[in-house]
Every structure is written in structure tokens, then in C-alpha cells.
Design a protein around this motif. Structure first.
Motif, short mmCIF file in Angstrom:
data_model
loop_
_atom_site.label_atom_id
_atom_site.label_comp_id
_atom_site.label_asym_id
_atom_site.label_seq_id
_atom_site.Cartn_x
_atom_site.Cartn_y
_atom_site.Cartn_z
N ALA A 73 -0.05 43.76 15.09
CA ALA A 73 -1.50 43.50 15.09
C ALA A 73 -2.28 44.74 14.67
N SER A 74 -1.84 45.91 15.12
CA SER A 74 -2.50 47.16 14.76
C SER A 74 -2.40 47.44 13.25
N GLU A 75 -1.26 47.15 12.66
CA GLU A 75 -1.09 47.36 11.22
C GLU A 75 -1.97 46.40 10.42
N VAL A 76 -2.06 45.16 10.85
CA VAL A 76 -2.94 44.19 10.18
C VAL A 76 -4.40 44.64 10.32
N ARG A 77 -4.77 45.07 11.51
CA ARG A 77 -6.14 45.57 11.75
C ARG A 77 -6.45 46.76 10.84
N SER A 78 -5.52 47.69 10.70
CA SER A 78 -5.71 48.86 9.83
C SER A 78 -5.91 48.44 8.38
N PHE A 79 -5.15 47.45 7.93
CA PHE A 79 -5.31 46.93 6.57
C PHE A 79 -6.73 46.40 6.37
N LEU A 80 -7.22 45.63 7.33
CA LEU A 80 -8.57 45.06 7.23
C LEU A 80 -9.64 46.14 7.31
N GLU A 81 -9.47 47.08 8.22
CA GLU A 81 -10.46 48.15 8.36
C GLU A 81 -10.47 49.08 7.15
N GLY A 82 -9.36 49.13 6.41
CA GLY A 82 -9.28 49.94 5.20
C GLY A 82 -9.85 49.24 3.98
N GLY A 83 -10.43 48.07 4.17
CA GLY A 83 -11.08 47.37 3.06
C GLY A 83 -10.31 46.18 2.53
N GLY A 84 -9.12 45.93 3.07
CA GLY A 84 -8.36 44.76 2.65
C GLY A 84 -8.98 43.49 3.20
N THR A 85 -8.60 42.36 2.61
CA THR A 85 -9.09 41.06 3.05
C THR A 85 -7.89 40.15 3.25
N LEU A 86 -7.94 39.34 4.29
CA LEU A 86 -6.88 38.37 4.55
C LEU A 86 -7.48 36.97 4.62
N TYR A 87 -6.74 36.01 4.10
CA TYR A 87 -7.14 34.62 4.13
C TYR A 87 -6.02 33.80 4.73
N TRP A 88 -6.37 32.69 5.36
CA TRP A 88 -5.36 31.74 5.79
C TRP A 88 -4.70 31.21 4.52
N PRO A 89 -3.39 30.90 4.55
CA PRO A 89 -2.70 30.51 3.31
C PRO A 89 -3.13 29.17 2.74
N GLU A 90 -3.64 28.28 3.57
CA GLU A 90 -4.07 26.97 3.09
C GLU A 90 -5.60 26.94 2.97
N PRO A 91 -6.12 26.42 1.86
CA PRO A 91 -7.58 26.33 1.71
C PRO A 91 -8.19 25.41 2.77
N ALA A 92 -9.45 25.62 3.06
CA ALA A 92 -10.19 24.75 3.98
C ALA A 92 -10.32 23.36 3.34
N SER A 93 -10.81 22.40 4.08
CA SER A 93 -10.91 21.01 3.59
C SER A 93 -11.79 20.90 2.34
N ASP A 94 -12.73 21.83 2.17
CA ASP A 94 -13.59 21.80 0.98
C ASP A 94 -12.99 22.58 -0.19
N GLY A 95 -11.75 23.09 -0.02
CA GLY A 95 -11.08 23.81 -1.10
C GLY A 95 -11.33 25.31 -1.10
N SER A 96 -12.23 25.78 -0.24
CA SER A 96 -12.53 27.21 -0.21
C SER A 96 -11.47 27.96 0.61
N LEU A 97 -11.36 29.25 0.35
CA LEU A 97 -10.45 30.08 1.13
C LEU A 97 -11.14 30.48 2.43
N GLU A 98 -10.42 30.35 3.53
CA GLU A 98 -10.98 30.67 4.84
C GLU A 98 -10.51 32.06 5.25
#
Length: 106
Positions: A73-98
Motif C-alpha cells: 500500500a505504501s508503494e502504491v501511495r508513493s507512486f500516486l503522490e509522485g504524480g502517477g495515476t491509477l485507474y480501475w482496470p474495467e471502465p465505468a458503465s458509461d465507458g469512462s475510466l474510473e
């Protein structure tokens, strides 16, 4: 450490680095097993952040697992705090990335 320990936790996310590069990020934690440097260890691996898997040590299997999950969890948090972005692998019902938020791992 026993390299044949079963994979017990896995999270697949879509990652985008600060410079726009995208990839599938796989966060993996293997079952605790007896270790040489401490009593127990769990292996942790996160695609593109580090490989091969890193052993996370504990005095017993419970502590090794708890520390391994906290480390991941700390490594994922560091990636996000360093400017990275994460999305759920499946698009939302409207086709957008969540977006995957820090609160999703707290």
C-alpha cells in the motif's frame, strides 16, 4: 524463503506515469513462509515499480503478512503522490475510466 508459496492477494490496476506512459500494474503478495533472515517472510511484487519480488520479514506469519500488505500500500501511495495515476482496470458503465483513489487502499 520458499519461492513456491501461493499467491494470496492480487490487485490489477491500469497505471499512467507522470510522463504519460501507461501499463497494467499488478500488485501481488504471496503467502508467508519460513525465512532465513527472520522467522517468516512474504514476497511482494508490483509491476514496473520493482521486480523480482521483495521479501518482507516478520517475527511470525501474521506480522510478515501485515507488513507485506502495508508495504504494498505504501508503494502504491508513493507512486500516486509522485504524480502517477491509477485507474480501475474495467471502465465505468458509461465507458469512462474510473480513478483509483488513495482512500481505496486506506
Amino acid at each position: 524463503m520458499n519461492s513456491s508459496s501461493p499467491l494470496i492477494a492480487e490487485k490489477l490496476l491500469r497505471a499512467r506515469s507522470l510522463d504519460g506512459e501507461e501499463w497494467d500494474m499488478r500488485v501481488c503478495v504471496w503467502s508467508p513462509s519460513p525465512a532465513e533472515l527472520a522467522t517468516w517472510a512474504c514476497q511482494v511484487e508490483i509491476t514496473r515499480l520493482f521486480s523480482p519480488p521483495k521479501p518482507i520479514y516478520g517475527e511470525d506469519s501474521w506480522q510478515a503478512l501485515a507488513l507485506a500488505l502495508k508495504f504494498a500500500a505504501s508503494e502504491v501511495r508513493s507512486f500516486l503522490e509522485g504524480g502517477g495515476t491509477l485507474y480501475w482496470p474495467e471502465p465505468a458503465s458509461d465507458g469512462s475510466l474510473e480513478l483509483f483513489q488513495l482512500s481505496d487502499i486506506d
